[in-house]
Design an enzyme around this catalytic site. Structure first.
Site, PDB file in Angstrom:
ATOM      1  N   GLU A 119       0.735  -1.063  -0.067  1.00 11.34           N
ATOM      2  CA  GLU A 119      -0.016  -0.073  -0.222  1.00 11.34           C
ATOM      3  C   GLU A 119       0.912   1.362   0.045  1.00 11.34           C
ATOM      4  O   GLU A 119       0.433   2.246  -0.533  1.00 11.34           O
ATOM      5  CB  GLU A 119      -1.080   0.052   1.124  1.00 11.34           C
ATOM      6  CG  GLU A 119      -1.906   1.170   1.089  1.00 11.34           C
ATOM      7  CD  GLU A 119      -1.350   2.311   2.063  1.00 11.34           C
ATOM      8  OE1 GLU A 119      -2.198   3.384   1.847  1.00 11.34           O
ATOM      9  OE2 GLU A 119      -0.445   2.367   2.590  1.00 11.34           O
ATOM     10  N   GLU A 120       1.925   1.120   0.582  1.00 11.40           N
ATOM     11  CA  GLU A 120       2.852   2.311   0.874  1.00 11.40           C
ATOM     12  C   GLU A 120       3.496   2.876  -0.500  1.00 11.40           C
ATOM     13  O   GLU A 120       4.051   4.101  -0.445  1.00 11.40           O
ATOM     14  CB  GLU A 120       3.820   1.963   1.985  1.00 11.40           C
ATOM     15  CG  GLU A 120       3.221   1.781   3.391  1.00 11.40           C
ATOM     16  CD  GLU A 120       2.627   3.100   3.740  1.00 11.40           C
ATOM     17  OE1 GLU A 120       2.623   4.104   3.125  1.00 11.40           O
ATOM     18  OE2 GLU A 120       2.421   3.060   5.016  1.00 11.40           O
ATOM     19  N   ASP A 124      -7.373   1.698   8.142  1.00  5.95           N
ATOM     20  CA  ASP A 124      -6.263   2.363   8.014  1.00  5.95           C
ATOM     21  C   ASP A 124      -6.005   3.452   8.864  1.00  5.95           C
ATOM     22  O   ASP A 124      -6.933   4.446   9.011  1.00  5.95           O
ATOM     23  CB  ASP A 124      -5.994   2.774   6.491  1.00  5.95           C
ATOM     24  CG  ASP A 124      -4.725   3.029   6.340  1.00  5.95           C
ATOM     25  OD1 ASP A 124      -3.842   2.977   6.924  1.00  5.95           O
ATOM     26  OD2 ASP A 124      -4.278   3.326   4.770  1.00  5.95           O
ATOM     27  N   HIS A 169       4.623   8.035   9.236  1.00  9.48           N
ATOM     28  CA  HIS A 169       5.488   7.790   8.553  1.00  9.48           C
ATOM     29  C   HIS A 169       7.014   8.134   9.060  1.00  9.48           C
ATOM     30  O   HIS A 169       7.898   8.602   8.380  1.00  9.48           O
ATOM     31  CB  HIS A 169       5.330   8.476   7.190  1.00  9.48           C
ATOM     32  CG  HIS A 169       4.404   7.823   6.338  1.00  9.48           C
ATOM     33  ND1 HIS A 169       3.967   8.203   4.838  1.00  9.48           N
ATOM     34  CD2 HIS A 169       3.660   6.758   6.522  1.00  9.48           C
ATOM     35  CE1 HIS A 169       3.327   7.391   4.273  1.00  9.48           C
ATOM     36  NE2 HIS A 169       2.921   6.458   5.237  1.00  9.48           N
TER      37      HIS A 169
END
Length: 550
Positions: free
Chosen positions: A354-355, A388, A497
Site C-alpha cells: 500500500e505504501e 487504515d 511515516h
C-alpha cells in the site's frame, strides 16, 4: 513356649493380613474417590466450557472486541519490527514475518479458507543523480540536487519515469492543487506538452500524475510553500509503480522563484531535466485473504487493511492498527453465533505494498475485474470496508465522506457508499460520540481501487499528518469531558511515516471505539435480509439522515 510362639505367629499373620487388606481397601477407595473426583472435574470442565462457549455465542460482534486482544497483535507487530531493523516494509523480513503471523493466527483460531496471493513489484533505482536546469530571463542555472530538500533545490521522487530533455520546456503553473479536472482545464497556458508546476496538498500525491496524464503533460515539478520551516517534509517521496510521468520535487524557495517568473508575462521560464532510472528485477509481495466457508460466495462483504509499513519505520499505527483490528474482527466473528448462519460470505484481506501506491488492492481489483470464476468476479462483491490508521494519539473519530470524491472522475457509485457513511454517523450519534468527516481527496487508502471499480465503500480513520483544530478539541470535550492530551494545532499523528510510530504511538481509547464502529457496521450488514437492495434503495436512503449533534 512352643504353643505361645505358635499363637504369636498366628496373631502376627492375622495382623499382617489385616494390614494388607486395609491397605488394599484404602487403595481401592482412593482409586474410586480419585476417579470420582476426576469425573466430577471433567463434568465441571465440560459445563464450564459450555458456559464459556454460550457466553461467547451470545455476544454481539461489537461486544466481542477486546482492546487487550488488539494490543496483543500490535505488540507482536512491534516485536517483529524491533527484531527486523525497525521495519515491516515489503521486501523485508519484517513484512514476511507480519503476514506469516496473520496467516498462522487465522489458521489456529478459525476455520476460514486462507489464500496467499503473490504479485510482483518493480524496484525503483536511479542510475545517476537527476539533473535540473532552469532558464529564467535567459539565465540558465544548474540546480543543486539532494535527497534532503532543506539542503538542496530539488530531489527525485521514487517511481518517476526516466527522461532526457534535450531542450528547455516551458512551464505551466497549475491553479489550486491540481486535484480536479477543473484545475487542469483552467490552467493558462494549456499544460499540453509542457512541464506542470503543481502544489502539494488537498489530494493524495499519486492522483495528480493521473490527472496530469489526461492533458499530455511532459513532466511534473511538485512543490510545497508554507510558513513552516519544514514545509518540504510533506512532499511525496514515492508516486507508486503505476506512475507514467517523469517527476521531481523542488524546494519551496525554487518554487517561489519560478512562480514569480511565471507571473511576469515578460519573462520566459523553462526547465530541462534528466532522470536516469535503471531497469531492475521485480520482487514478490503477497496479499492474504481469509474467507468464511459459510455464506453466498456471489454476495461477498470484504474488509481490508494494508499489512506493510514504510521502509524507515515499524508502522504500528500505520497500519498495524488496521491489520490488528482486521485480525481481531475475523476471529471475533468466528466465535459468535451469527457465524453459523451467515447469508453473505465475509472476506478479510490484508494488502501488500500500500505504501508504494495501493498496489496490493489494485492487483486484487484488477484480477477480480477480469476473473470468470464464480465467487471471484468483481460483481460477486457487495461492498468494501477499509481499516487504515485507527489509533492516532491526537485522534479524531473520522468517517469517510463520499461527498468529497471528485464527481465523475473516480466513480459512478457514490450513492450506495453514502449510505455506509450515514450508517457510521448514526452509530457515533447513538454512542454520544463526536465525529468528523474525512476528505477522501486527502486520505487516499485501499478503498480507492474498489471505488474506481464502482463498488460501495466505507471506513473510519483517526487522522494522519493533518492538523487537529481547537474547534475539534472543544467539540470532543463537550462530548467526552476535558482531555488534557488533546493538542490543538498539532498533527493527529506526529509520528506518521516516522521511526517513532511504535507501540507507544497508540491511543487505546480511540482504537477500541473505531474498531467497534467497524464491528457494528459489519454486524449490521450481516443481519440484512437483502443487503444489495438496501444499498441501492432510494427509499431507504431517504430514511437515513444524520447530522452533528449540537
Amino acid at each position: 513356649m512352643e504353643a505361645s510362639r505358635s499363637c504369636l505367629v498366628t496373631i502376627s499373620i492375622l495382623i499382617g493380613l489385616f494390614v494388607l487388606i486395609s491397605i488394599a481397601l484404602n487403595s481401592i477407595i482412593l482409586i474410586i474417590i480419585t476417579r470420582g473426583s476426576n469425573q466430577l472435574k471433567n463434568i465441571n470442565n465440560t459445563e464450564e466450557l459450555k458456559l464459556i462457549n454460550q457466553i461467547s455465542l451470545n455476544l454481539s460482534l461489537i461486544e466481542s472486541i477486546d482492546i487487550n486482544e488488539l494490543m496483543k497483535h500490535l505488540q507482536e507487530f512491534n516485536h517483529i519490527a524491533t527484531m527486523e531493523n525497525g521495519s515491516r516494509s515489503i521486501n523485508t523480513k519484517g513484512f514476511k514475518r507480519t503476514i506469516d503471523y496473520i496467516a498462522d493466527y487465522l489458521s489456529t483460531n478459525t476455520n476460514y479458507y486462507i489464500k496467499r496471493t503473490p504479485f510482483s513489484v518493480r524496484q525503483f533505482k536511479l542510475g545517476n543523480n537527476p539533473i535540473l536546469f532552469t532558464s529564467i530571463a535567459n539565465t540558465i542555472i544548474n540546480r543543486t540536487y539532494s535527497n534532503d530538500l532543506s539542503k538542496g533545490e530539488f530531489s527525485h521522487v521514487e517511481y518517476s519515469t526516466d527522461i532526457n530533455l534535450k531542450d528547455f520546456i516551458n512551464i505551466t503553473l497549475i491553479p489550486n492543487f491540481g486535484c480536479s479536472e477543473k484545475d487542469w482545464l483552467t490552467a493558462k497556458p494549456s499544460p499540453n506538452g509542457r512541464i506542470a508546476l503543481v502544489k502539494h496538498g488537498a489530494c493524495d500525491f499519486f492522483l495528480k500524475p493521473i490527472l496530469a496524464s489526461h492533458y499530455h503533460v511532459k513532466g511534473l515539478l511538485l512543490y510545497n510553500i508554507s510558513r513552516s520551516s519544514n514545509c518540504n517534509d510533506s512532499l511525496p517521496t514515492s508516486l507508486g509503480p503505476f506512475n507514467t510521468l517523469p517527476t521531481l520535487s523542488i524546494s519551496s524557495n525554487l518554487a517561489q522563484e519560478l512562480i514569480e517568473s511565471l507571473n511576469n508575462s515578460a519573462t520566459n521560464t523553462g526547465v530541462r531535466f534528466i532522470i536516469d532510472v535503471l531497469k531492475t528485477e521485480p520482487y514478490s509481495v503477497e496479499n492474504i485473504c481469509a474467507d468464511t466457508p459459510i455464506g453466498d460466495i456471489t454476495q461477498t462483504i470484504i474488509i481490508g487493511s494494508h499489512s506493510d509499513s514504510i521502509l524507515n519505520g515499524p508502522g504500528i499505527n500505520d497500519n498495524g492498527s488496521g491489520s490488528a483490528a482486521n485480525l481481531a474482527l475475523a476471529v471475533a466473528l468466528f466465535r459468535t453465533s451469527m457465524y453459523r448462519n451467515l447469508k453473505y460470505r465475509i472476506r478479510f484481506c490484508w494488502w501488500g505494498a500500500e505504501e508504494l501506491g495501493l498496489i496490493g488492492s489494485f492487483v486484487y481489483v484488477t484480477q477480480a475485474t477480469t476473473s470468470i470464476i464464480i465467487g471471484e468476479r468483481f460483481h460477486d462483491h457487495l461492498l468494501y470496508l477499509n481499516l487504515d490508521m485507527l489509533a492516532s494519539p491526537n485522534y479524531m473519530f473520522g468517517i469517510y465522506d463520499l461527498d468529497t470524491i471528485i464527481n465523475g472522475t473516480l466513480t459512478k457509485n457514490i450513492f450506495a457508499s453514502k449510505k455506509i457513511t450515514t450508517l457510521f454517523r448514526n452509530w457515533f450519534n447513538d454512542q454520544n460520540l463526536p465525529w468528523d468527516n474525512v476528505n477522501l481527496t486527502t486520505a487516499i487508502s485501499d478503498y480507492l481501487p474498489f471505488l474506481i471499480g464502482n463498488m460501495p465503500v466505507g471506513g473510519v480513520f483517526s487522522g494522519a499528518d493533518g492538523i487537529k483544530t481547537k474547534e475539534q478539541c472543544d467539540r470532543y470535550a463537550s462530548y467526552l469531558g476535558p482531555d488534557p492530551y488533546c493538542m490543538p494545532n498539532i498533527a493527529f499523528d506526529q509520528c506518521y511515516h516516522k521511526s517513532c510510530d511504535t507501540i507507544w504511538n497508540i491511543n487505546k481509547f480511540a482504537y477500541e471505539k473505531l474498531t467497534k464502529a467497524i464491528a457494528y457496521a459489519l454486524e449490521y450488514f450481516i443481519h440484512m435480509d437483502n443487503l444489495k437492495e438496501w444499498l441501492y434503495s432510494v427509499e431507504e436512503n431517504q430514511n437515513l439522515t444524520s447530522h452533528y449533534k449540537k
